[in-house]
Design an enzyme around this catalytic site. Sequence first.
Site, PDB file in Angstrom:
ATOM      1  N   GLN B 345       0.858  -1.183   0.000  1.00 37.15           N
ATOM      2  CA  GLN B 345       0.000   0.000   0.000  1.00 37.15           C
ATOM      3  C   GLN B 345       0.887   1.224   0.000  1.00 37.15           C
ATOM      4  O   GLN B 345       2.085   1.126   0.286  1.00 37.15           O
ATOM      5  CB  GLN B 345      -0.964  -0.004   1.190  1.00 37.15           C
ATOM      6  CG  GLN B 345      -2.284  -0.652   0.807  1.00 37.15           C
ATOM      7  CD  GLN B 345      -3.194  -1.005   1.952  1.00 37.15           C
ATOM      8  OE1 GLN B 345      -2.775  -1.049   3.105  1.00 37.15           O
ATOM      9  NE2 GLN B 345      -4.443  -1.271   1.642  1.00 37.15           N
ATOM     10  N   THR B 511       2.546  -0.509   7.039  1.00 38.24           N
ATOM     11  CA  THR B 511       1.385  -1.339   7.389  1.00 38.24           C
ATOM     12  C   THR B 511       1.800  -2.791   7.188  1.00 38.24           C
ATOM     13  O   THR B 511       2.792  -3.061   6.521  1.00 38.24           O
ATOM     14  CB  THR B 511       0.148  -1.122   6.484  1.00 38.24           C
ATOM     15  OG1 THR B 511       0.364  -1.833   5.255  1.00 38.24           O
ATOM     16  CG2 THR B 511      -0.133   0.327   6.194  1.00 38.24           C
ATOM     17  N   THR B 512       1.000  -3.708   7.717  1.00 34.58           N
ATOM     18  CA  THR B 512       1.284  -5.131   7.497  1.00 34.58           C
ATOM     19  C   THR B 512       0.340  -5.671   6.418  1.00 34.58           C
ATOM     20  O   THR B 512      -0.042  -6.821   6.429  1.00 34.58           O
ATOM     21  CB  THR B 512       1.203  -5.879   8.849  1.00 34.58           C
ATOM     22  OG1 THR B 512       2.108  -5.225   9.745  1.00 34.58           O
ATOM     23  CG2 THR B 512       1.646  -7.328   8.778  1.00 34.58           C
ATOM     24  N   HIS B 513      -0.025  -4.798   5.486  1.00 34.50           N
ATOM     25  CA  HIS B 513      -1.010  -5.185   4.472  1.00 34.50           C
ATOM     26  C   HIS B 513      -0.354  -5.733   3.202  1.00 34.50           C
ATOM     27  O   HIS B 513      -0.470  -5.135   2.141  1.00 34.50           O
ATOM     28  CB  HIS B 513      -1.908  -3.993   4.150  1.00 34.50           C
ATOM     29  CG  HIS B 513      -2.556  -3.417   5.376  1.00 34.50           C
ATOM     30  ND1 HIS B 513      -3.086  -2.149   5.421  1.00 34.50           N
ATOM     31  CD2 HIS B 513      -2.767  -3.943   6.601  1.00 34.50           C
ATOM     32  CE1 HIS B 513      -3.585  -1.917   6.641  1.00 34.50           C
ATOM     33  NE2 HIS B 513      -3.397  -2.988   7.364  1.00 34.50           N
ATOM     34  N   ASN B 514       0.346  -6.841   3.334  1.00 31.61           N
ATOM     35  CA  ASN B 514       0.937  -7.507   2.169  1.00 31.61           C
ATOM     36  C   ASN B 514      -0.148  -8.320   1.483  1.00 31.61           C
ATOM     37  O   ASN B 514      -0.858  -9.078   2.143  1.00 31.61           O
ATOM     38  CB  ASN B 514       2.050  -8.473   2.590  1.00 31.61           C
ATOM     39  CG  ASN B 514       3.073  -7.802   3.484  1.00 31.61           C
ATOM     40  OD1 ASN B 514       2.860  -7.660   4.674  1.00 31.61           O
ATOM     41  ND2 ASN B 514       4.179  -7.393   2.911  1.00 31.61           N
TER      42      ASN B 514
END
Lengths: 416, 586
Positions: B345, B511-514
């Site tokens: 992101q 963020t940890t939005h992989n």
Amino acid sequence: MNQKQCLSISAALAAWALTSFATEAQELASSQVAKGRYLTQAGDCMACHTDFDNDGIPYAGGRGLETPFGVIYTPNLTPDDETGLGRWSRDDFYRALNEGIGRSGEHLYPAFPYPYFTHMPREDTDAIYDYLRTLTPVRAEKPENDLPFPLSLRGSILGWKTLFFEDEELRRDPEQSEAWNRGRYLVDGPGHCGACHTGKNFLGADLEEEYLRGGTLEHWFAPNIRGGDNGGISDWSERDIVEFLGAGRAPHTAPMQRMGEVVAISTQNLERSDLSAIATYLKSLDDRPEPEREDIETERLEVGEAIYFDSCAACHDADLTGVPYFFAPLVSSNKVSAEDPTTVIRVILEGARAVATDAAPTPLSMPPFAWKLNDDQIADLVSFLRHRSNRPAGSVSASQVSEIRNYLIEHQGGER
Amino acid sequence: MARQLPGKDVVIIGFGWTGAIMAEQLTDAGLEVLALERGPWRDTPTHFATTFAQDELRFYWRHGMFQEASHDTVTFRNNEEQMALPMRRWGSFLPGNGVGGAGVHWNGQTFRFLPSDFVARSHNEERYGRLPEEMTVQDYGVTYDELEPHFDHFEKICGISGQAGNVNGERVEGGNPFEGMRSEHYPNPPMQMTFSQDRFMASARQLGLDPFPGPSANMSRAYTNPLGMQLAPCTYCGFCEKYGCGNYSKASPQTTIIPALMRRENFVLRTHSEVIAIEKSADGSRATGVRYVDSQGDEYVQPAEIVILAAYPLQNTRLLLLSGIGEPYDPQDGTGVVGKNYCYQVMSSVNVFYDDHYTNEFVGAGALGAVVDNYNGDNFDHSGLGFIGGGYIACWTTNTRPIESHPVPDGVPGWGSEWKQAVRENFLKTTAVGLHGASMAHRSNYLDLDPVYTDRWGRPLLRMTYDFTLNDRLLTAHITPFVEEIARGMGGREVKVNRRRGSYDSKPYQTTHNTGGTIMGESPSDSVTNRYCQSWDLPNLFITGAGLFPQNAGYNPTGTVGALAYWSANAIINTYLARPGPLVQS
């Protein structure tokens, strides 16, 4: 009941039928066994007769019960010939529950609550017996009791029984409703609620005038469970009591520790109508008026309040009203206002966990504060809570806290 | 020699959010389910009691609940010209470890993707014409309307606090006017907003925008979910992201599902059990189970009729590659699917500093915030802008934790007494407004096996090749000025704009939005799974998680991850079990 249990029960039934009289086999109809199973649950028999700490087999005994006089180990209730109830007849079993006398005529320690079970009619103890016969026999010797002389001599029990025990079936009170009578039977008979909740004399016998007014054992205070006016649960509705016993959650508090076990093993399995009956009965019991509020130094109150705000208010709310069904409202807690503050002190020291039930599986817990608060701080905090209670109670001292802290260090590996 | 274990109906790899959801649904349907988790057991009273949960040193700086990089990490490079090196300390993102996975230490910002997000290629091409060739954006194969009941269920499991904007097509004042139709309101009312959100909302309204309270998995009140699990009111302590919640106030697998699930006799969990490969039948037509190693170092083969790959997206991709399932993606010719469309992101932010107002941002919650969606997805006209997608603008007060966070205005040195003084002056008087932007799939961003570095079992590490794309840069360049405009309208003394510049850097936390790597889609030639999250190659293998996203939307992923897990479980129970085989003919 799952399929596995059904199979093992019918196999046991078949085996039993081969070795006993036809008349007895007839009575082992599944309805009789189901009735016995229900009463066995109502009596919470599994709790004492299972060595949970060592992953013991249910009903195989071996759990150590800590009494004020020493540790008593429970026997094996499975139908094993050598170590269990295998060679016991129905009459033997009835005599044990009704008179507190074992198969070979020995007197039983009243840690086995026959002073309550004696209230049960013969057909109910027979049903329990018939259910226990259906368990898979397990060979399990019980450890020797750890009792000092002369209590180690069973003869000493005879004296106790002469003084405090009456072999007596409960009579129906025609003045009261069916529900009230059923409730009293469950409370005083199989449920043996007074074993924890009734005050004891120095020899461990119930004090009649302290009936269900709360009692201390194993360093816990089991609160006053009388309703009516001024009772410990006078502000509980019947529904609250039913939810507490059935789901393990109520607006006021949740069952934990020993009561948690009772709810998990026993009361969550009872019929709703029986829980209502228990509620009807308990709510009918009035209590003495509260003692006058005792004065407490302003400084202690201020310190207690400050500690409360820092360590407790996040869950129990700034005004002590808590979150009903989640975190106990401390203003109305019968643990806080109990004459004996053991439980509230202990919960602060070592924390507490609400029992998880099928209806309420969340392991709601309070963390321990023994590492964080010293004896003076806890004494001030508890005094503040008791002062602010709906049923104001007297302040507590640091030495009361210290005594419980030391007990926990010695017995439970608690924090210093 | 691996020991062969008795078979199960279902084996689940990984026990975070989706592992717990799948286990709950499939045990409820009567199946014998085993979950394997490589990390330890974690429960609320034991592991995050309120008296020590709020410990920055232990849980953030010492990575108390994150994947152990010494056991398993990824290698990273910005592009194929570079040599990828292992990330030896997590920075940009924080994969979880142990029961509950990253679902324990998330913030709780729980959105539903927009209806157009699920049809990103067809929708955008229809409106703006053909996408550039290097943009490998795809449709999901499942639509928002199909997922709606599952979004709804996940929100009820979590007890989401929020304000609906569109219930059954009826516009609701105060909610997000752009959201897809919801069948019901949120189960709980929105969180209590603070000074910062009030200012943000007022400023946004002044600009003609439509602010609404952020949907939150932190409880605005006491709540009991459909499984009888109790969630307590949030105390706004502000220790959500990177921490477990000791107050039962944040929806996590521990507070919503696991204790109810653990009571079921047809469920078994084995912790400290790391799956090293998915086993296949000799003809390669189905999965036969998994191979795993326990804490003794002993190896086992666990047979199962259904295998569910429910680990973190990076791990899911790696396990497929290590197990030889599916064709690895080749960025040169665009063939192959495993590792394809890795997305992240793109964020920017603006800090606001006040002179005379205390924002007291230490009073926070993971998802306490106000949001503006006017520049998200395709909620605005992209004609001539050169990019697709967008992001939401929000003012979250998640907590300025004292060790981690000390925002200072522009011009202040990065250390020393002047810096300390600025921290002291500003710590209680600042807030931030952020852009949370979508990441559109690009041919050059992908995952594969590293040719050099291996883990402790000697298996190749996963290699990540990623950089911000032209779409990302144009997106932030376009939207950040609106962020700044809102921030300037909030009445502070000054603002500090943190633009998105340079290449992606794996060190600072973002963020940890992989997402991506095991994407879902409409055909085996361009996706790893079909629309039911079922492997195209092995019909008894189902995959969960954000790895399914063909590209990342401008929202936090967990709401969509949860909905997809329920959607897939529903397909397994109601269709697959009656006739095991492919649910979509390729």
